[in-house]
Write an enzyme that holds these catalytic residues in place. Structure first.
Site, PDB file in Angstrom:
ATOM      1  N   ASN A  28     -10.995  10.596  13.127  1.00 55.53           N
ATOM      2  CA  ASN A  28     -10.064  11.619  12.640  1.00 55.53           C
ATOM      3  C   ASN A  28     -10.732  13.000  12.723  1.00 55.53           C
ATOM      4  OD1 ASN A  28      -8.680  13.417  10.923  1.00 55.53           O
ATOM      5  ND2 ASN A  28      -7.790  11.711   9.785  1.00 55.53           N
ATOM      6  N   LYS A  85     -10.529  15.346   9.602  1.00 51.77           N
ATOM      7  CA  LYS A  85     -11.499  14.936   8.587  1.00 51.77           C
ATOM      8  C   LYS A  85     -12.896  15.440   8.948  1.00 51.77           C
ATOM      9  CE  LYS A  85     -10.994  10.418   7.096  1.00 51.77           C
ATOM     10  NZ  LYS A  85     -11.230   8.960   7.099  1.00 51.77           N
ATOM     11  N   ASP A  90     -13.197   7.413   3.450  1.00 55.30           N
ATOM     12  CA  ASP A  90     -11.900   6.756   3.469  1.00 55.30           C
ATOM     13  C   ASP A  90     -11.026   7.442   2.441  1.00 55.30           C
ATOM     14  OD1 ASP A  90     -11.458   4.349   5.257  1.00 55.30           O
ATOM     15  OD2 ASP A  90     -10.021   4.092   3.624  1.00 55.30           O
ATOM     16  N   PHE A 122      -4.085  18.266   8.779  1.00 53.52           N
ATOM     17  CA  PHE A 122      -3.746  17.041   9.510  1.00 53.52           C
ATOM     18  C   PHE A 122      -2.975  16.117   8.564  1.00 53.52           C
ATOM     19  CE2 PHE A 122      -6.601  13.927   7.541  1.00 53.52           C
ATOM     20  CZ  PHE A 122      -7.499  14.758   6.890  1.00 53.52           C
ATOM     21  N   GLY A 123      -2.546  15.005   9.121  1.00 51.91           N
ATOM     22  CA  GLY A 123      -1.917  13.950   8.313  1.00 51.91           C
ATOM     23  C   GLY A 123      -0.785  14.464   7.434  1.00 51.91           C
ATOM     24  N   ASP A 152      -0.796  16.710   5.189  1.00 56.47           N
ATOM     25  CA  ASP A 152      -0.986  18.072   4.659  1.00 56.47           C
ATOM     26  C   ASP A 152       0.317  18.886   4.540  1.00 56.47           C
ATOM     27  OD1 ASP A 152      -3.647  17.883   4.069  1.00 56.47           O
ATOM     28  OD2 ASP A 152      -4.350  18.853   5.895  1.00 56.47           O
ATOM     29  N   LYS A 195      -8.398  24.939   1.457  1.00 59.58           N
ATOM     30  CA  LYS A 195      -8.226  23.504   1.196  1.00 59.58           C
ATOM     31  C   LYS A 195      -9.531  22.916   0.661  1.00 59.58           C
ATOM     32  CE  LYS A 195      -7.012  19.023   3.133  1.00 59.58           C
ATOM     33  NZ  LYS A 195      -6.733  18.170   4.286  1.00 59.58           N
ATOM     34  N   HIS A 204      -9.567  16.586  -2.389  1.00 58.55           N
ATOM     35  CA  HIS A 204     -10.204  15.315  -2.748  1.00 58.55           C
ATOM     36  C   HIS A 204     -11.495  15.110  -1.946  1.00 58.55           C
ATOM     37  CE1 HIS A 204      -7.579  15.092   0.653  1.00 58.55           C
ATOM     38  NE2 HIS A 204      -7.756  13.816   0.911  1.00 58.55           N
ATOM     39  N   ARG A 205     -11.425  15.412  -0.642  1.00 56.84           N
ATOM     40  CA  ARG A 205     -12.575  15.211   0.256  1.00 56.84           C
ATOM     41  C   ARG A 205     -13.728  16.142  -0.124  1.00 56.84           C
ATOM     42  NH1 ARG A 205      -9.664  15.418   4.138  1.00 56.84           N
ATOM     43  NH2 ARG A 205      -9.404  13.168   4.170  1.00 56.84           N
TER      44      ARG A 205
HETATM   45  P1  ITT Z   1     -11.034   7.208  10.315  1.00 52.22           P
HETATM   46  O1  ITT Z   1     -10.792   5.883   9.598  1.00 52.22           O
HETATM   47  O2  ITT Z   1     -11.352   7.040  11.769  1.00 52.22           O
HETATM   48  O3  ITT Z   1     -12.042   8.057   9.592  1.00 52.22           O
HETATM   49  P2  ITT Z   1      -8.280   7.723   9.534  1.00 52.22           P
HETATM   50  O4  ITT Z   1      -7.343   8.853   9.751  1.00 52.22           O
HETATM   51  O5  ITT Z   1      -7.799   6.351   9.929  1.00 52.22           O
HETATM   52  O6  ITT Z   1      -9.670   8.055  10.275  1.00 52.22           O
HETATM   53  P3  ITT Z   1      -8.395   6.844   6.810  1.00 52.22           P
HETATM   54  O7  ITT Z   1      -8.422   5.394   7.176  1.00 52.22           O
HETATM   55  O8  ITT Z   1      -9.290   7.320   5.714  1.00 52.22           O
HETATM   56  O9  ITT Z   1      -8.758   7.745   8.049  1.00 52.22           O
HETATM   57  O10 ITT Z   1      -6.908   7.218   6.508  1.00 52.22           O
HETATM   58  C1  ITT Z   1      -6.590   8.277   5.732  1.00 52.22           C
HETATM   59  C2  ITT Z   1      -5.189   8.724   6.057  1.00 52.22           C
HETATM   60  O11 ITT Z   1      -4.668   9.341   4.859  1.00 52.22           O
HETATM   61  C3  ITT Z   1      -5.187   9.806   7.134  1.00 52.22           C
HETATM   62  O12 ITT Z   1      -4.962   9.296   8.410  1.00 52.22           O
HETATM   63  C4  ITT Z   1      -4.043  10.708   6.676  1.00 52.22           C
HETATM   64  O13 ITT Z   1      -2.839  10.197   7.144  1.00 52.22           O
HETATM   65  C5  ITT Z   1      -4.092  10.570   5.158  1.00 52.22           C
HETATM   66  N1  ITT Z   1      -4.955  11.622   4.575  1.00 52.22           N
HETATM   67  C6  ITT Z   1      -6.155  11.453   3.980  1.00 52.22           C
HETATM   68  N2  ITT Z   1      -6.674  12.628   3.611  1.00 52.22           N
HETATM   69  C7  ITT Z   1      -5.803  13.554   4.000  1.00 52.22           C
HETATM   70  C8  ITT Z   1      -5.776  14.947   3.939  1.00 52.22           C
HETATM   71  O14 ITT Z   1      -6.797  15.642   3.442  1.00 52.22           O
HETATM   72  N3  ITT Z   1      -4.726  15.580   4.434  1.00 52.22           N
HETATM   73  C9  ITT Z   1      -3.706  14.902   4.967  1.00 52.22           C
HETATM   74  N4  ITT Z   1      -3.639  13.594   5.092  1.00 52.22           N
HETATM   75  C10 ITT Z   1      -4.693  12.907   4.614  1.00 52.22           C
END
Ligand code: ITT
Length: 195
Positions: free
Chosen positions: A9, A12, A65, A142-143, A145, A165, A170-171
């Site tokens: 990701n 991340k 995670d 991303f995701g 957000d 951010k 959380h991160r």
């Molecule tokens: P890796 O496992 O390869 O690190 P991933 O995207 O699959 O990447 P996760 O398994 O930790 O990572 O999944 C977390 C998901 O939760 C991520 O894909 C987003 O959809 C969401 N997410 C987590 N933190 C977020 C953030 O800060 N902003 C937006 N969405 C987030």
């Protein structure tokens, strides 16, 4: 000091790289698969992934995670966030939230550190409370957000700069826990060859 990270990701990695630089840490992505167990617990997922990554490379490695937990959806998607984002996506979540007045949600993050001479895997956690917006807003991040508004703000995470951010996410909270642990524990003997 150098730490390695296993993640596909890029969003991340970008956030964690910013945070690392602030603490004088060189964060280097590793091109190995992140092995994930199926679990409802992001702690368990992070712990397992970090263990496998460390046994593969034998270098100081972190994995992160995370997940979005929505109160009125019984804390869905939680540990399934990555899969749910790729399948029903933001619009699917907004559809599930149609007509729902209580839009409380929380983002959770776990960073797992496995490294030479560190006993076991160290876990660092962070959460940010907020609400799910009525519609997607913003282009950053991303995701999920574009639909998450942290408490005390009116902007979604996607409307914030990465620095903004990182003040509340959380991160970032989980990362600060890691940084604090490193400052306290990284004497010459423990971390001298973490590079
Ligand atoms: P890796 O496992 O390869 O690190 P991933 O995207 O699959 O990447 P996760 O398994 O930790 O990572 O999944 C977390 C998901 O939760 C991520 O894909 C987003 O959809 C969401 N997410 C987590 N933190 C977020 C953030 O800060 N902003 C937006 N969405 C987030």
């Amino acid at each position: 000091m150098r730490l390695y990270i296993v993640s596909r990701n890029q969003g991340k990695i970008r956030e964690l790289s910013y945070l690392s630089r602030e603490h004088g840490i060189d964060l280097v992505p590793l091109d190995i698969p992140k092995v994930e167990v199926q679990s409802e617990s992001i702690q368990e997922v992070a712990l397992y992934s970090a263990t496998v990554a460390y046994l593969t490379v034998r270098k100081p490695v972190i994995v992160e995670d995370s997940g979005l937990y929505i109160k009125k959806l019984k804390m869905f998607p939680g540990a399934l966030s990555s899969y749910v984002y790729k399948t029903i996506g933001i619009h699917g979540i907004l559809k599930l939230m149609e007509g729902v007045r209580d839009r409380d949600a929380v983002f959770k993050s776990v960073i797992a550190l496995a490294a030479p001479r560190v006993r076991g895997v160290k876990l660092f956690q962070g959460v940010v409370y907020g609400t799910i917006s009525e519609e997607p807003r913003g282009t950053g991040g991303f995701g999920f957000d574009p639909i998450f508004i942290p408490s005390g703000y009116t902007k979604t995470f996607a409307e914030m700069s990465i620095e903004e951010k990182n003040k509340v996410s959380h991160r970032a909270k989980a990362f600060r826990g890691l940084a604090k642990w490193l400052i306290k524990n990284c004497g010459k003997l423990l971390c001298h060859d973490w590079k």
